[in-house]
Design a protein around this motif. Sequence first.
Motif, short mmCIF file in Angstrom:
data_model
loop_
_atom_site.label_atom_id
_atom_site.label_comp_id
_atom_site.label_asym_id
_atom_site.label_seq_id
_atom_site.Cartn_x
_atom_site.Cartn_y
_atom_site.Cartn_z
N VAL A 28 42.63 15.97 4.61
CA VAL A 28 42.21 16.82 3.49
C VAL A 28 43.15 18.02 3.35
O VAL A 28 43.58 18.36 2.25
CB VAL A 28 40.75 17.29 3.67
N ARG A 29 43.47 18.66 4.48
CA ARG A 29 44.37 19.83 4.43
C ARG A 29 45.74 19.43 3.88
O ARG A 29 46.35 20.17 3.09
CB ARG A 29 44.52 20.44 5.82
N MET A 30 46.24 18.27 4.27
CA MET A 30 47.55 17.83 3.79
C MET A 30 47.52 17.49 2.30
O MET A 30 48.48 17.74 1.58
CB MET A 30 48.03 16.63 4.60
N GLN A 77 56.46 25.30 2.59
CA GLN A 77 57.03 24.18 3.34
C GLN A 77 55.95 23.14 3.64
O GLN A 77 54.85 23.46 4.05
CB GLN A 77 57.62 24.70 4.65
N LYS A 78 56.30 21.87 3.40
CA LYS A 78 55.35 20.80 3.65
C LYS A 78 55.50 20.34 5.09
O LYS A 78 56.61 20.09 5.56
CB LYS A 78 55.60 19.64 2.67
N VAL A 79 54.40 20.22 5.79
CA VAL A 79 54.44 19.86 7.20
C VAL A 79 53.64 18.59 7.43
O VAL A 79 52.83 18.18 6.61
CB VAL A 79 53.88 21.01 8.07
N VAL A 84 50.08 20.21 11.20
CA VAL A 84 48.85 20.72 10.58
C VAL A 84 47.75 20.84 11.63
O VAL A 84 47.04 21.85 11.70
CB VAL A 84 48.39 19.79 9.44
N GLY A 85 47.61 19.82 12.46
CA GLY A 85 46.59 19.85 13.51
C GLY A 85 46.81 20.99 14.49
O GLY A 85 45.87 21.68 14.88
N ILE A 86 48.08 21.19 14.90
CA ILE A 86 48.40 22.27 15.85
C ILE A 86 48.11 23.64 15.23
O ILE A 86 47.57 24.53 15.88
CB ILE A 86 49.88 22.17 16.29
N PHE A 300 49.11 10.46 3.49
CA PHE A 300 48.98 9.02 3.76
C PHE A 300 49.02 8.71 5.25
O PHE A 300 48.26 7.87 5.73
CB PHE A 300 50.09 8.24 3.05
N ILE A 301 49.91 9.42 5.98
CA ILE A 301 50.00 9.17 7.43
C ILE A 301 48.67 9.49 8.12
O ILE A 301 48.14 8.66 8.86
CB ILE A 301 51.16 9.97 8.06
N PRO A 302 48.09 10.69 7.89
CA PRO A 302 46.78 10.92 8.49
C PRO A 302 45.69 10.03 7.90
O PRO A 302 44.71 9.72 8.57
CB PRO A 302 46.48 12.40 8.21
N THR A 303 45.86 9.61 6.64
CA THR A 303 44.88 8.69 6.05
C THR A 303 44.85 7.38 6.82
O THR A 303 43.80 6.91 7.24
CB THR A 303 45.20 8.40 4.57
#
Length: 328
Positions: A28-30, A77-79, A84-86, A300-303
């Motif tokens: 969700v955050r991404m 900046q896109k991370v 994001v988790g860290i 998409f990766i965390p999805t």
Amino acid sequence: MGLKGFVEGGIASIVAGCSTHPLDLIKVRMQLQGENHVPNPNHHIHSLRPAFALNATTTAAVPGALHAPAPPLLPPQKVGPISVGIKIFQTEGVAALFSGVSATVLRQTLYSTTRMGLYEIFKQKWSDPSSGTLPLERKIAAGLIAGGIGAAIGNPADVAMVRMQADGRLPASQRRNYNGVVDAITRMSRQEGVTSLWRGSSLTVNRAMIVTASQLASYDQVKETILEKGLMKDGIGTHVTASFAAGFVASVASNPVDVIKTRVMNMKVEKGMAPPYSGAVDCALKTVKAEGPMALYKGFIPTISRQGPFTVVLFVTLEQVRKVLKDF
């Protein structure tokens, strides 16, 4: 099957939802990254992305001017998901990774229990009496109908979950600070009206139809193929393999709708001000215009990282629960 199908599906869904909640929060955050650069109808040039803002500037440089032109603003900046988790862990604490988990429990209780139970009922009703099998197209139809009904019922919990997960990314002065899913639903009803609980419901229903049809139909189809061809026996290995395949198919099919759903549900509507998005189509157009088509695959990766484990836990738990409850 009847009621037992709802109970089995509900237990498995709650276990899967809670165990993969941190991955869902990161997703969700991404998906909300870069949202501040979507044009807002309440602003003019300042709401545009830097490239558009510079092109629209009409003031020419004056020789000998005392002040140099302001440097262009750069988008954030896109991370990636790990970063994001860290960041969430460092700035908000480990408990923040489970923000909105109460809404997840309610959502799985309403949405997933309904869709899983209805899917099993449709499977029984539509299966070939002689072979006991269900053609793929009927599996897909069962998933579409079951997912749509389940999503309509569970939408209030879905809105609450998205807001609670996204709250930590806002400045402290703008956070909603819900105390739990009941507080979130109560305050939304009081401050924004009962209809706000079904904000983005068309997107929720569409996404749920896609996810349920692709996830449940894929799982059943892959599992049946593995068993028919004798590749593996009916056990954990078969369940895990079929689950990963189902999770991948569901992720690819649902991610664009999921991004738009997240942004529509999370938007903050001020009294007397036009909302950032007038609807799903408007959100999609503004997102693509401001951030490009691949913005619809943000997260998409965390999805898929979440959908894979979620689907595995869901179906492995479901198969085990079925064994426990088979005599009931």
